[in-house]
Design a protein around this motif. Structure first.
Motif: not given
Length: 137
Positions: A84-88
């Protein structure tokens, strides 16, 4: 709801730690790339801190709520945090700076991967350990 409450109790400290890490890491990455150190690094670090804080508070609340409500085990919650943090981070970079996926800098991955591990380690993992003790699982 005690599980959710325990998870969210870690939100603010985890957000501040993660934002500080991201600010310092981003400033160091820029200093290495530019091969110079100057006052502009304070601005870069400050902006990185604010952007990370603004995104991490609501994002962290959602991640911790999902982790608590789905009763995710540590490896599943770690995977959720990292992806999730990589995608954000990729989404924010595309929105603010780049025009295509091919233009994305690997430097943001170098910053956000440890930041996501740190965020998970100081939020979801301790909350999991606390609830595990309460639930007896």
């Amino acid at each position: 709801m005690p599980r959710l409450r325990q998870h969210l109790a870690h939100l603010l400290p985890a957000t501040l730690i993660t934002a500080c890490f991201a600010a310092v890491a981003h400033a160091i990455a820029v200093a290495v790339a530019a091969r110079s150190v100057g006052s502009e690094l304070l601005l870069i670090g400050g902006l990185s801190f604010v952007v990370t804080l603004v995104l991490a508070l609501p994002g962290g609340a959602v991640l911790l709520a999902v982790t608590a409500l789905l009763r995710l085990k540590p490896w599943a919650s770690l995977l959720l945090f990292v992806l999730t943090i990589q995608a954000i981070a990729i989404g924010v970079e595309l929105y603010l700076f780049e025009s295509s996926v091919a233009d994305i800098s690997w430097v943001y991955g170098v910053i956000t991967l440890p930041a996501s591990l740190l965020a998970w380690r100081v939020s979801a993992y301790p909350a999991y350990k606390q609830t595990r003790g309460i639930d007896g699982a």
